[in-house]
Write an enzyme that holds these catalytic residues in place. Structure first.
Site, short mmCIF file in Angstrom:
data_model
loop_
_atom_site.label_atom_id
_atom_site.label_comp_id
_atom_site.label_asym_id
_atom_site.label_seq_id
_atom_site.Cartn_x
_atom_site.Cartn_y
_atom_site.Cartn_z
N LEU A 1 0.82 -1.22 0.00
CA LEU A 1 0.00 0.00 0.00
C LEU A 1 0.85 1.27 0.00
O LEU A 1 0.32 2.38 0.08
CB LEU A 1 -0.96 0.00 1.20
N TYR B 1 19.74 4.34 6.56
CA TYR B 1 19.00 3.80 5.41
C TYR B 1 19.99 3.18 4.42
O TYR B 1 19.81 2.04 3.95
CB TYR B 1 18.21 4.94 4.77
C1 AKB Z 1 14.49 8.28 -0.17
O1 AKB Z 1 14.57 9.49 -0.47
O2 AKB Z 1 14.78 7.82 0.93
C2 AKB Z 1 14.08 7.31 -1.26
C3 AKB Z 1 15.28 6.75 -1.96
C4 AKB Z 1 16.02 7.58 -2.93
O3 AKB Z 1 15.62 5.63 -1.74
N1 AKB Z 1 13.20 7.95 -2.18
#
Ligand code: AKB
Length: 316
Positions: free
Chosen positions: A10, A142
């Protein structure tokens, strides 16, 4: 006939891959899961749907067995800006979600698509025409999870022969489901604000170049790589896919060709700016073009025209 499971169905990318897969393979052959069930009723009611936490391997295993799933799109993850606010949750969801999927895939003989990102690169990576195989020392949590994810998918392929595949997505621009928590989200918000208020306050500097991709090309990349001839794939889990690279000033100039009164101003978010500064300006995607015929269709001009037309049409 393929039987597909989409985990994280989603979200911004999931909702559009789910829609495309249901059209292509038939709704009853595309099973969706998400941690939420309070958005996008048409998708939830348009075929099999389960409310499941992506880290719950037992639940996912049960769904895979029940629906004879052969292909899993694993899309559940915290994006870069949100991840930076809660690094432990980012590690938990991004890594334990992925390994749960890989274990289910190993036990049930499924193929797996996992998106990596331009976030898998860092400040020591070459910034211009970033090669497919290069330095990867990201400074965001990330990015750390994305590099670890690429390696984990390679490991499951080499060690257990799981058919793992993936691409490194740039910022994805779309108009169906809003993105959430990414550094590149400004490039989506700007179109909505341009149509609604004729102005936008951007959280990145005007000269910040980043790779971007329009959703139809992002969806095509995911489906195309999962249907690619495996004997041609040398890289498998982390193909650079480039499409366009621009900065906020340039995007604003293209918007002005449709909305001449549009203005952009800047209030820099230091955390997001630092993440963006650590990412490449533009990727080189030769491997994807050679190994599975990647060939995107949208550039900044055609995407801007389509985004503005679609948003105006929806508000009419
Ligand atoms: C983010 O900005 O974290 C994502 C990506 C580029 O992986 N859109």
């Amino acid at each position: 006939m393929k039987n597909i499971l989409i985990i994280g169905s989603l979200g911004q990318l999931g909702s559009e891959i789910a829609t495309a897969c249901r059209l292509r393979y038939g709704s009853s052959h595309v099973v969706l899961t998400d941690i939420r069930d309070d958005v996008n009723r048409p998708l939830i009611e348009g075929g099999p749907f389960y409310k499941v936490d992506a880290r719950d391997g037992n639940a996912i295993d049960g769904i895979v067995k029940k629906h004879h799933i052969d292909t899993i799109y694993h899309l559940a993850a915290l994006l870069s800006a949100t991840a930076e606010k809660n690094p432990l949750l980012a590690w938990d969801l991004n890594m334990n979600g992925l390994i749960a999927t890989l274990e289910v895939a190993r036990a049930n003989g499924c193929s797996v698509f996992t998106p990596s990102s331009i976030g898998a690169f860092g400040p020591t990576t070459p910034k211009q025409f970033t090669p497919q195989d290069t330095i990867q020392r990201p400074t965001s949590i990330y990015g750390v999870t994305k590099v670890a994810g690429e390696l984990l998918c390679d490991y499951y392929h080499h060690k257990y022969d799981v058919d793992t595949r993936g691409v490194r997505y740039p910022g994805i621009i779309s108009n169906m489901t809003p993105p959430g928590g990414g550094t590149t989200d400004y490039a989506v918000e700007i179109y909505y604000e341009a149509v609604k208020n004729k102005r936008y306050t951007c959280f990145l500097r005007g000269d910040t170049y980043l790779d971007m991709i329009y959703m139809p090309d992002a969806v095509e990349a995911a489906i195309q790589i999962m249907e690619a001839d495996p004997s041609r794939l040398r890289h498998r889990n982390a193909f650079n896919v480039a499409s366009m690279s621009f900065c906020p000033e340039e995007q604003a100039a293209y918007i002005r060709t449709h909305i001449p009164e549009f203005t952009i101003s800047y209030e820099i978010d230091p955390v997001k700016q630092a993440i963006a500064d650590s990412w490449p300006d533009c990727l080189e995607d030769y491997a994807a073009r050679v190994e599975w015929d990647w060939n995107p269709t949208f550039d900044l001009a055609s995407m801007t025209e389509d985004m503005i037309k679609t948003i105006i049409g929806r508000n009419a």
